[in-house]
Design an enzyme around this catalytic site. Structure first.
Site, PDB file in Angstrom:
ATOM      1  N   ARG A   1      -3.065  39.710  11.496  1.00  0.00           N
ATOM      2  CA  ARG A   1      -1.553  39.387  10.900  1.00  0.00           C
ATOM      3  C   ARG A   1      -2.497  37.710  10.615  1.00  0.00           C
ATOM      4  O   ARG A   1      -3.412  37.047  11.725  1.00  0.00           O
ATOM      5  CB  ARG A   1      -1.009  38.694  10.955  1.00  0.00           C
ATOM      6  CG  ARG A   1       0.415  37.399  11.191  1.00  0.00           C
ATOM      7  CD  ARG A   1       1.268  37.830  11.170  1.00  0.00           C
ATOM      8  NE  ARG A   1       2.520  38.286  11.824  1.00  0.00           N
ATOM      9  CZ  ARG A   1       3.072  38.452  12.189  1.00  0.00           C
ATOM     10  NH1 ARG A   1       4.190  39.048  11.001  1.00  0.00           N
ATOM     11  NH2 ARG A   1       3.961  38.058  13.593  1.00  0.00           N
TER      12      ARG A   1
ATOM     13  N   ARG B   1      -2.249  33.045  15.123  1.00  0.00           N
ATOM     14  CA  ARG B   1      -0.157  32.982  15.449  1.00  0.00           C
ATOM     15  C   ARG B   1      -0.569  32.955  16.714  1.00  0.00           C
ATOM     16  O   ARG B   1      -1.664  33.417  17.063  1.00  0.00           O
ATOM     17  CB  ARG B   1       0.566  32.992  15.674  1.00  0.00           C
ATOM     18  CG  ARG B   1       1.417  32.471  14.134  1.00  0.00           C
ATOM     19  CD  ARG B   1       2.606  32.913  13.781  1.00  0.00           C
ATOM     20  NE  ARG B   1       3.256  33.915  14.715  1.00  0.00           N
ATOM     21  CZ  ARG B   1       4.429  34.755  14.267  1.00  0.00           C
ATOM     22  NH1 ARG B   1       5.049  34.915  13.335  1.00  0.00           N
ATOM     23  NH2 ARG B   1       5.049  34.732  15.470  1.00  0.00           N
TER      24      ARG B   1
END
Ligand code: AMP
Length: 219
Positions: A127, A160
């Site tokens: 991601r 992240r």
């Protein structure tokens, strides 16, 4: 429609929230994106939330509930909306219920995104997110048009800090302990609909559209 997207991290809620928002014009509110923006700005809320977010724990209910209810209250009357990542605990769900009752615009459906933990870990590893507009990508399953650049706003994409595998495992445990009880909470209200999110994004989008049509007919 006024919707909640529920389910463990990495199951594609953010992607589907964005697609629903684009298709219907309903604003989406992602609690994770709201918190990451506050943390980046080093605001008072950001400073309260940072240590919980980086550890994969939930920020205290009173911190997130205040922010999210205030954001919902700003959505214009008569508009649908999509909540992604909020509520995450039963007290948050109760506070949301009460807040929306006061605004006479109750939730009309809760979509529960489901997939196996192995696939979740794999998807989260790939991601990438845009910290400016919040759009999410996957290097393998949903790549941006240009490598590491947001299609939507041109910002450089990042991974992240809480998408590292050890933090992901903590987030999954947190989900099972604190958020999974919401499945029963919304089942009892007759609002819960399961979504098999292990398929590719367009197939999940089609399933979501079918569910929304049936919710519309029911209500
Ligand atoms: P997400 O982007 O939804 O995976 O959220 C990232 C992180 O933000 C979570 O792991 C929590 O630390 C925090 N967070 C997001 N939404 C909530 C919420 N509703 N309640 C508490 N913490 C939250």
């Amino acid at each position: 429609m006024r919707l909640i997207l529920l389910g463990p991290p990495g199951t594609g809620k953010g992607t589907q929230a964005q697609r629903l928002s684009d298709r219907h014009g309903w604003p989406m509110l992602s609690s994770g994106h709201v918190l990451r923006t506050e943390i980046q700005a080093n605001s008072e809320i950001g400073r309260k939330a940072a240590q919980y977010v980086s550890a994969g724990a939930l920020v205290p209910d009173e911190v997130i509930t205040g922010v999210m209810l205030a954001a919902v209250a700003k959505i214009k009357a008569g508009s649908g909306f999509i909540l992604d990542g909020f509520p995450r605990t039963v007290p948050q769900a109760e506070a949301l219920d009460e807040g929306l009752r006061a605004q006479t615009r109750p939730i009309q459906g809760v979509l529960d995104f489901q997939m196996g933990d192995d696939l979740i870990v794999k998807r989260i590893a790939g991601r990438r997110v845009c910290n400016r507009c919040g759009n999410t990508y996957n290097v393998e399953f949903l790549p941006p048009k240009a490598k590491d650049v947001c299609d939507r706003c041109g910002e450089t994409l990042v991974q992240r800090v809480d998408d590292r595998e050890d933090v992901v495992l903590t987030r999954l445990k947190t989900y099972r302990a604190q958020t999974a009880p919401l499945v029963e909470f919304y089942t009892r209200k007759g609002l819960l609909r399961r979504v098999d999110s292990s398929a590719a994004a367009p197939a999940v989008e089609a399933e979501v559209a079918r569910i929304l049509a049936s919710l519309g007919e029911a209500g």
